[in-house]
Write an enzyme that holds these catalytic residues in place. Structure first.
Site, short mmCIF file in Angstrom:
data_model
loop_
_atom_site.label_atom_id
_atom_site.label_comp_id
_atom_site.label_asym_id
_atom_site.label_seq_id
_atom_site.Cartn_x
_atom_site.Cartn_y
_atom_site.Cartn_z
CB SER A 120 10.54 -1.01 6.16
OG SER A 120 9.46 -1.84 5.88
NE ARG A 121 9.49 -6.81 9.61
CZ ARG A 121 8.76 -7.89 9.50
NH1 ARG A 121 8.70 -8.75 10.49
NH2 ARG A 121 8.06 -8.12 8.40
CE LYS A 165 -8.43 -1.53 5.71
NZ LYS A 165 -8.11 -2.71 4.85
CG ASP A 169 -7.28 -6.23 5.06
OD1 ASP A 169 -6.67 -5.53 5.88
OD2 ASP A 169 -7.16 -6.08 3.82
CB ILE A 198 -1.02 -0.01 1.18
CG1 ILE A 198 -2.10 1.03 0.95
CG2 ILE A 198 -0.34 0.19 2.52
CD1 ILE A 198 -2.92 0.84 -0.30
#
Ligand code: NAP
Length: 308
Positions: free
Chosen positions: A36-37, A90, A168, A14
């Site tokens: 971010s990993r 969301k 979701d 996203i």
């Protein structure tokens, strides 16, 4: 006002599809970094964790948290504690209570918390809401049926507890329903279908009503192949209101309505900038509350195992 110094946490689908173009198109933001990993945003400083990022770049003023919901609270708590404004993808969290805790923390810190619901900015939503404010609904039918293999390939988190499964996408429908209906609704019965090898439902059948006993029926299903359905049909004494394609189209009494261009994520970022400027938060958990009610009240049916 100088642009908000923003960072993104949890770089995935996203972020690339929607957040980056929306931020790039809004002069209210300067995107400074990401955490971010395993992933990064080309051309920006990148960190493995939000803690490392905020320590290295204290000038960051706001963060957008785009990781799966089960992992959002910890990052939001870190950011708010450090006095940063927070945009939550969301659904805003894995539980209602953790979002309430974040809301209190944001208020104590005097920073903005925004629970974003992108589908509420679909072009059909505000015109439908305006029509329904004048023409009372007599029933509503929500059909949200899509092919999970196409839209969520190999997303393990979505099938784990807290990943919400078919809710979701279904919560997007509920975010529209709660926006356009002129009265509150509540769940009266539900059936949730769980694949025998998964902790989240693949389908849900939900019945709601309002205080006047107006019925709302929602069908969510992830096993839909062929034509995909993201439709909301509302009956009124003056004809049918139909939002289709997730709110991209609207017909009223059979007449297709002219709508504005789709701009869900640009609108979300505009709203977040306005909230930051005004020193306010916008924390609406109504769609998540309906999902929680479904897990609380719904009958549980086990169905055949699901494999990607
Ligand atoms: P995604 O690509 O599967 O995940 C986003 C990123 O989160 C991953 O790339 C990963 O980056 C990080 N992540 C994954 N597991 C994590 C964990 N255990 N702990 C910390 N970070 C983790 O998912 P997405 O499709 O972008 O969805 C993310 C959120 O946006 C969801 O809440 C979803 O409902 C919402 N959303 C998605 C869409 C869509 O079309 N996909 C549309 C609207 C909203 P690292 O491995 O680099 O940490």
């Amino acid at each position: 006002m100088s642009p908000i110094k923003l960072a993104i946490v949890g770089v995935g689908k996203i972020v690339h599809d929607q957040h980056l173009p929306a931020i790039a198109g809004n002069a209210a933001y300067t995107l400074l970094a990401s955490a971010s990993r395993n992933n990064a945003i080309d051309g920006l400083p990148s960190f493995k964790t939000i803690e490392e990022m905020l320590a290295a770049m204290p000038e960051i003023e706001a963060v957008s948290l785009c990781m799966p919901p089960q992992y959002r609270y910890a990052a939001a708590h870190t950011a708010l504690s450090a006095g940063k404004h927070v945009f939550l993808e969301k659904p805003p969290g894995a539980t209602l209570s953790e979002v309430a805790d974040l809301e209190a923390l944001a208020a104590a810190k005097g920073v903005t918390l925004f629970t974003s619901w992108h589908s509420r900015y679909a072009p059909a939503v505000q015109p439908a809401k305006a029509y329904l404010a004048q023409h009372a609904p007599t029933s509503m039918h929500v059909i949200w049926k899509e092919d999970v293999r196409h839209w969520h390939p190999n997303q393990d988190w979505i099938w784990q507890a807290g990943g919400l499964g078919v809710f979701d996408p279904g919560i997007n429908a509920l975010s529209i329903v709660t926006e356009i209906l002129p009265s509150l609704i509540f769940l009266t019965g539900a059936t949730l279908e769980f694949p025998e090898n998964r902790d989240a439902p693949i389908a849900a059948d939900l019945h709601f009503r309002n205080a006047q006993a107006v019925p709302v029926h929602a069908e969510f299903d992830w096993r839909q192949t062929g034509k995909q359905s993201w439709d909301i049909i509302v009956t009124t004494a003056d004809g049918e209101v139909k939002l289709s394609e997730g709110g991209a189209r609207l017909s009223i009494a059979g007449v297709e309505q002219a709508l504005a261009k789709e701009a869900e994520y640009p609108s979300l970022y505009q709203r977040f900038a306005e909230l930051v400027a005004a020193g306010r938060s916008d924390v609406d958990v109504a769609p998540l509350r309906h999902v929680a009610d479904a897990f609380m009240l719904g009958k549980r049916k086990q169905v055949v195992a699901f494999h990607d």
